[in-house]
Write an enzyme that holds these catalytic residues in place. Structure first.
Site, mmCIF file in Angstrom:
data_model
loop_
_atom_site.group_PDB
_atom_site.id
_atom_site.type_symbol
_atom_site.label_atom_id
_atom_site.label_comp_id
_atom_site.label_asym_id
_atom_site.label_seq_id
_atom_site.Cartn_x
_atom_site.Cartn_y
_atom_site.Cartn_z
ATOM 1 N N HIS A 3 -0.060 -7.114 7.447
ATOM 2 C CA HIS A 3 -0.813 -6.261 8.365
ATOM 3 C C HIS A 3 0.162 -5.350 9.078
ATOM 4 O O HIS A 3 1.278 -5.764 9.400
ATOM 5 C CB HIS A 3 -1.574 -7.118 9.387
ATOM 6 C CG HIS A 3 -2.678 -6.378 10.057
ATOM 7 N ND1 HIS A 3 -2.447 -5.539 11.122
ATOM 8 C CD2 HIS A 3 -3.995 -6.328 9.794
ATOM 9 C CE1 HIS A 3 -3.600 -5.019 11.491
ATOM 10 N NE2 HIS A 3 -4.554 -5.466 10.708
ATOM 11 N N ASP A 27 -9.019 -10.367 5.996
ATOM 12 C CA ASP A 27 -9.723 -10.358 4.712
ATOM 13 C C ASP A 27 -9.461 -11.601 3.881
ATOM 14 O O ASP A 27 -10.147 -11.823 2.888
ATOM 15 C CB ASP A 27 -9.311 -9.116 3.905
ATOM 16 C CG ASP A 27 -9.993 -7.872 4.422
ATOM 17 O OD1 ASP A 27 -11.143 -7.998 4.853
ATOM 18 O OD2 ASP A 27 -9.379 -6.801 4.413
HETATM 19 N N1 ACO Z 1 2.172 -9.126 -0.301
HETATM 20 C C1 ACO Z 1 3.515 -9.094 -0.507
HETATM 21 N N2 ACO Z 1 4.356 -8.338 0.219
HETATM 22 C C2 ACO Z 1 3.828 -7.585 1.191
HETATM 23 C C3 ACO Z 1 2.446 -7.580 1.466
HETATM 24 C C4 ACO Z 1 1.626 -8.391 0.682
HETATM 25 N N3 ACO Z 1 0.308 -8.425 0.871
HETATM 26 N N4 ACO Z 1 2.201 -6.737 2.474
HETATM 27 C C5 ACO Z 1 3.391 -6.224 2.832
HETATM 28 N N5 ACO Z 1 4.365 -6.736 2.056
HETATM 29 C C6 ACO Z 1 5.799 -6.427 2.137
HETATM 30 C C7 ACO Z 1 6.072 -5.100 1.451
HETATM 31 O O1 ACO Z 1 6.376 -5.266 0.081
HETATM 32 C C8 ACO Z 1 7.245 -4.580 2.255
HETATM 33 O O2 ACO Z 1 8.399 -5.254 1.825
HETATM 34 P P1 ACO Z 1 9.829 -4.476 1.752
HETATM 35 O O3 ACO Z 1 10.116 -4.105 3.183
HETATM 36 O O4 ACO Z 1 10.761 -5.487 1.189
HETATM 37 O O5 ACO Z 1 9.601 -3.288 0.877
HETATM 38 C C9 ACO Z 1 6.947 -5.050 3.666
HETATM 39 O O6 ACO Z 1 6.144 -6.236 3.513
HETATM 40 C C10 ACO Z 1 6.185 -4.021 4.504
HETATM 41 O O7 ACO Z 1 5.019 -3.644 3.755
HETATM 42 P P2 ACO Z 1 4.278 -2.246 3.895
HETATM 43 O O8 ACO Z 1 3.401 -2.042 2.707
HETATM 44 O O9 ACO Z 1 5.275 -1.184 4.213
HETATM 45 O O10 ACO Z 1 3.383 -2.513 5.175
HETATM 46 P P3 ACO Z 1 2.250 -1.581 5.732
HETATM 47 O O11 ACO Z 1 2.188 -1.852 7.189
HETATM 48 O O12 ACO Z 1 2.416 -0.177 5.275
HETATM 49 O O13 ACO Z 1 0.929 -2.114 5.008
HETATM 50 C C11 ACO Z 1 -0.939 -3.426 4.448
HETATM 51 C C12 ACO Z 1 0.038 -3.007 5.575
HETATM 52 C C13 ACO Z 1 -1.548 -2.176 3.797
HETATM 53 C C14 ACO Z 1 -2.075 -4.242 5.067
HETATM 54 C C15 ACO Z 1 -0.158 -4.265 3.409
HETATM 55 O O14 ACO Z 1 0.316 -5.443 4.017
HETATM 56 C C16 ACO Z 1 -1.015 -4.599 2.191
HETATM 57 O O15 ACO Z 1 -1.111 -3.780 1.267
HETATM 58 N N6 ACO Z 1 -1.644 -5.819 2.158
HETATM 59 C C17 ACO Z 1 -2.491 -6.197 1.043
HETATM 60 C C18 ACO Z 1 -3.859 -5.525 1.177
HETATM 61 C C19 ACO Z 1 -4.691 -6.123 2.306
HETATM 62 O O16 ACO Z 1 -4.816 -7.337 2.441
HETATM 63 N N7 ACO Z 1 -5.286 -5.228 3.100
HETATM 64 C C20 ACO Z 1 -6.172 -5.611 4.233
HETATM 65 C C21 ACO Z 1 -5.480 -5.323 5.528
HETATM 66 S S1 ACO Z 1 -6.489 -5.836 6.882
HETATM 67 C C22 ACO Z 1 -7.676 -4.620 6.998
HETATM 68 O O17 ACO Z 1 -7.473 -3.489 6.647
HETATM 69 C C23 ACO Z 1 -8.954 -4.999 7.514
#
Ligand code: ACO
Length: 397
Positions: free
Chosen positions: A262, A319
């Site tokens: 998140h 979620d």
């Molecule tokens: N699984 C594995 N690694 C993850 C995940 C995940 N679900 N989420 C983040 N990371 C890691 C990334 O790979 C990144 O690692 P790095 O720094 O080594 O490259 C780091 O954590 C930061 O991730 P970002 O994608 O830059 O984080 P951001 O804040 O942009 O994205 C998001 C947040 C979109 C929710 C992301 O965590 C994601 O895609 N999660 C999966 C989809 C999901 O569950 N979405 C629902 C969110 S809640 C809602 O909207 C109601």
């Protein structure tokens, strides 16, 4: 005018507004609506009372709540022309697309726009809260070739939705759990869909366009669409034994594990904790049947992810467990995001109202990364973009 500023991809940490609607403490896992802790609301409130709190800023008295409920009950039905329009939708279409089209269509039927009239604001709030669940349920029945079911005035908001969806009066515990899910999903500061609603609202367009744009934004798999993806992922994992290899594979391929991570929470999302309790209650009630290991897989997945990714602040988000709850309540997988929209309409409307109170159109800036003074080339003198890339590769140092 050139404005010096640091570019933050995804606008991370950039304040885009001032708001008193909700508060998130991502380090300590706290969420409040108008200052009230989400756990208190999930335990003691109802979705309609929470919607009132979000939109009007205070808990209603019993008379105010009764009046609000009555107005919503009165506006639940859809105009037959909206139903006729829905009959033309392909049954293979995603329910979020159907919902977005229906929300936008309301603007055709209620075209008067009087954004400075409190009665107009109230009517739009009531209409949207009342009709969105009816639209979701109607699309579900119509895509199966059935007529939609008319709402029942003797049922509360959530019980009525489950009734319109399943054609059966729901078990009171199921209705109560569903209502609490709506409370948990009702609002969450400036997320992507709320921001989308606010940008649209800032142009002073009608509230139906505001909600339609937010629905379109919520549909994406990185936002509301994730709960649907979580169930597909649990299906793919298939058994508790496969959890660790699955997580290892995702980490190796750098693919995201759905329902985790998140932008704001760096600990377990407090909503996920409450939803997990609900999922557990429902699974305990029906027994952990062999063919339904989803809850056990989810718990094992949470543990495996925590062991490997906790240092990055990757924990379950809202979620992760919501899909499990909806699945146990018999809601089809592709309706999880529309159900999220039913709840989030309350937050979107609260932000719409707040935006109007001190409006200034959103018009951010950009950092230009293109080139200047490029000559116009006549069409017969142009080379294909492939040739240009080839040439660029040849001359590259
Ligand atoms: N699984 C594995 N690694 C993850 C995940 C995940 N679900 N989420 C983040 N990371 C890691 C990334 O790979 C990144 O690692 P790095 O720094 O080594 O490259 C780091 O954590 C930061 O991730 P970002 O994608 O830059 O984080 P951001 O804040 O942009 O994205 C998001 C947040 C979109 C929710 C992301 O965590 C994601 O895609 N999660 C999966 C989809 C999901 O569950 N979405 C629902 C969110 S809640 C809602 O909207 C109601």
């Amino acid at each position: 005018m050139t404005i010096a500023c640091e570019y933050r991809p995804g606008l991370e940490g950039v304040p885009a507004t001032q708001s008193s609607i909700s508060y998130v403490d991502g380090q300590n896992g706290i969420l409040e609506y108008r200052g009230i802790n989400i756990e208190e609301l999930a335990k003691h409130s109802s979705f309609i009372e929470t919607a009132y709190l979000l939109i009007w800023g205070v808990l209603p008295t019993s008379d105010e709540l009764a009046e609000f409920k009555h107005e919503i009950q009165f506006h639940r039905r859809l105009k037959y022309r909206i139903r006729d329009m829905m009959k033309c939708f392909p049954e293979s279409g995603h329910p979020m697309d159907a919902l977005q089209a229906c929300a936008a269509a309301l603007g055709l039927f209620y075209s008067r726009r009087a954004l400075d009239d409190p009665a107009y604001i109230r009517a739009a709030v009531v209409r949207l809260l009342a009709k969105i669940p009816t639209m979701v349920a109607a699309f579900q029945l119509m895509r199966k070739g059935n007529d939609p079911i008319q709402p029942r005035d003797d049922l509360d908001y959530s019980a009525n939705f489950l009734y319109m969806l399943t054609e059966q009066e729901p078990d009171p515990i199921a209705a109560r759990i569903f209502d609490a899910c709506l409370i948990l999903h009702a609002e969450h500061t400036i997320n992507a869909s709320t921001f989308s609603a606010m940008v649209t609202a800032s142009t002073l367009t009608d509230p139906y366009a505001v909600i339609a744009s937010a629905v379109g934004t919520l549909a994406g798999p990185l936002h509301g669409g994730a709960s649907e993806e979580v169930i597909l992922m649990l299906e793919e994992i298939g058994s508790v034994e496969n959890v660790v290899p699955y997580v290892e594979r995702c980490i190796e391929r750098k693919s995201k594990i759905m329902g985790f991570g998140h932008r704001v929470y760096k600990v377990k999302d407090p909503r996920a904790t409450i939803l997990q309790q609900m999922a557990q209650e429902l699974f305990d009630k029906s027994g952990h049947a062999e063919q339904d290991q989803y809850y056990d897989i989810a718990v094992a997945l949470e543990k495996a992810v925590a062991e490997r990714l906790a240092h990055k602040g990757i924990y379950p988000n809202v979620d992760f467990y919501s899909g499990l709850v909806y699945r146990k309540l018999g809601i089809p997988t592709d309706l999880y995001t529309p159900v999220f929209a039913i709840a989030r309409v309350a937050g979107w409307l609260a932000h719409w109202k707040e935006q109007l109170e001190e409006n200034r159109i959103f018009r951010p800036t950009q950092i230009f990364t293109g080139t200047h003074n490029v000559p116009y080339v006549a069409i017969d003198k142009r080379r294909s973009s492939q040739d240009i890339q080839l040439y660029a590769d040849l001359v590259a140092p």
